[in-house]
Design a protein around this motif. Sequence first.
Motif, mmCIF file in Angstrom:
data_model
loop_
_atom_site.group_PDB
_atom_site.id
_atom_site.type_symbol
_atom_site.label_atom_id
_atom_site.label_comp_id
_atom_site.label_asym_id
_atom_site.label_seq_id
_atom_site.Cartn_x
_atom_site.Cartn_y
_atom_site.Cartn_z
ATOM 1 N N PHE A 1 92.972 7.922 56.719
ATOM 2 C CA PHE A 1 92.131 6.937 56.025
ATOM 3 C C PHE A 1 90.961 6.509 56.907
ATOM 4 O O PHE A 1 89.807 6.476 56.456
ATOM 5 C CB PHE A 1 92.975 5.710 55.650
ATOM 6 C CG PHE A 1 92.177 4.604 55.017
ATOM 7 C CD1 PHE A 1 91.805 4.664 53.679
ATOM 8 C CD2 PHE A 1 91.779 3.502 55.776
ATOM 9 C CE1 PHE A 1 91.053 3.636 53.105
ATOM 10 C CE2 PHE A 1 91.026 2.480 55.216
ATOM 11 C CZ PHE A 1 90.669 2.549 53.877
ATOM 12 N N LYS B 1 87.954 4.465 65.422
ATOM 13 C CA LYS B 1 87.827 5.808 64.848
ATOM 14 C C LYS B 1 88.055 6.871 65.918
ATOM 15 O O LYS B 1 88.642 7.927 65.650
ATOM 16 C CB LYS B 1 86.447 5.974 64.212
ATOM 17 C CG LYS B 1 86.317 7.227 63.365
ATOM 18 C CD LYS B 1 85.037 7.216 62.551
ATOM 19 C CE LYS B 1 84.978 8.446 61.643
ATOM 20 N NZ LYS B 1 83.760 8.435 60.796
ATOM 21 N N LYS C 1 88.403 9.332 57.233
ATOM 22 C CA LYS C 1 87.685 9.664 55.998
ATOM 23 C C LYS C 1 86.770 8.538 55.536
ATOM 24 O O LYS C 1 85.634 8.771 55.111
ATOM 25 C CB LYS C 1 88.683 9.998 54.883
ATOM 26 C CG LYS C 1 89.374 11.331 55.078
ATOM 27 C CD LYS C 1 90.404 11.573 53.979
ATOM 28 C CE LYS C 1 91.137 12.893 54.200
ATOM 29 N NZ LYS C 1 92.189 13.112 53.175
ATOM 30 N N GLU C 2 87.258 7.306 55.613
ATOM 31 C CA GLU C 2 86.521 6.171 55.073
ATOM 32 C C GLU C 2 85.443 5.664 56.025
ATOM 33 O O GLU C 2 84.436 5.126 55.609
ATOM 34 C CB GLU C 2 87.490 5.016 54.751
ATOM 35 C CG GLU C 2 88.489 5.334 53.670
ATOM 36 C CD GLU C 2 87.817 5.667 52.347
ATOM 37 O OE1 GLU C 2 86.802 5.000 52.002
ATOM 38 O OE2 GLU C 2 88.291 6.595 51.665
#
Length: 246
Positions: A84, A98, A87-88
């Motif tokens: 998640f 990240k 990707k987000e």
Amino acid sequence: MSDEGFGGSSPPDDYRRRLHDAAMKAAKEAVASGLAGRDAHLMQAVKALDDLNEAFNVLSERLAEWYMVLCPGHQMRPVELIDFILKEGLPEEDSIIKGLASTAKALNDERKALEGYIKAAMEEIAPNLSNVAGPILGARLIARAGGLEKLAKMPASSIQVMGAGEALFKHLKAGTPPPKHGLIYKHPLVKGASKKARGKISRMLASKAAIAARVDFYSGETVDLGDLKEKAAAIKAKGRKKHECR
């Protein structure tokens, strides 16, 4: 010439027996020599897998706690959370999270690749043990024993409690109940069984694993050791019948 000097055997028979014994010894030494390098790599792979598992678990737990600051109450599992985040995307000031997610994903990918290597190695080195215990657990048994040769020489009772050192020490020192299983507890047939059936299923699996390891080391042939699920089901059924009769 008298045969007395040959212990009652005729010279040709004695020669053939000695030749057979020498050939068998040479064959076993050749097998052992061939396996030595391969199961050494396998043992290192198991240790590396443990390192990767620990690193991934620690990093993913830290990532989940940190992400909780941004989104309190999230219920995503570690792998879902990692995907998640990657990707987000996140605000610029949280890019460090990240980066951690990217590192965790790389560790997980490497872990999967290493598991694939272990499975392939087990198919080559110990296919019978792999069929009985599963490739990862079978590899762990080999690594804990110190090699396939040492595992092949172990009695089933030792294989059954291998990895339960602390519980065995308490049993010997304090008289607590003896352990019924060690690493073999991770086998799905043991883990999914009732507490009363686990000991008997562990004993059955350890017996099969001992036979499998010996066949893998000494002959390398693939043998049929029976339907383990069926045997485990029979043990469970027998236990239920005894319970019903009481």
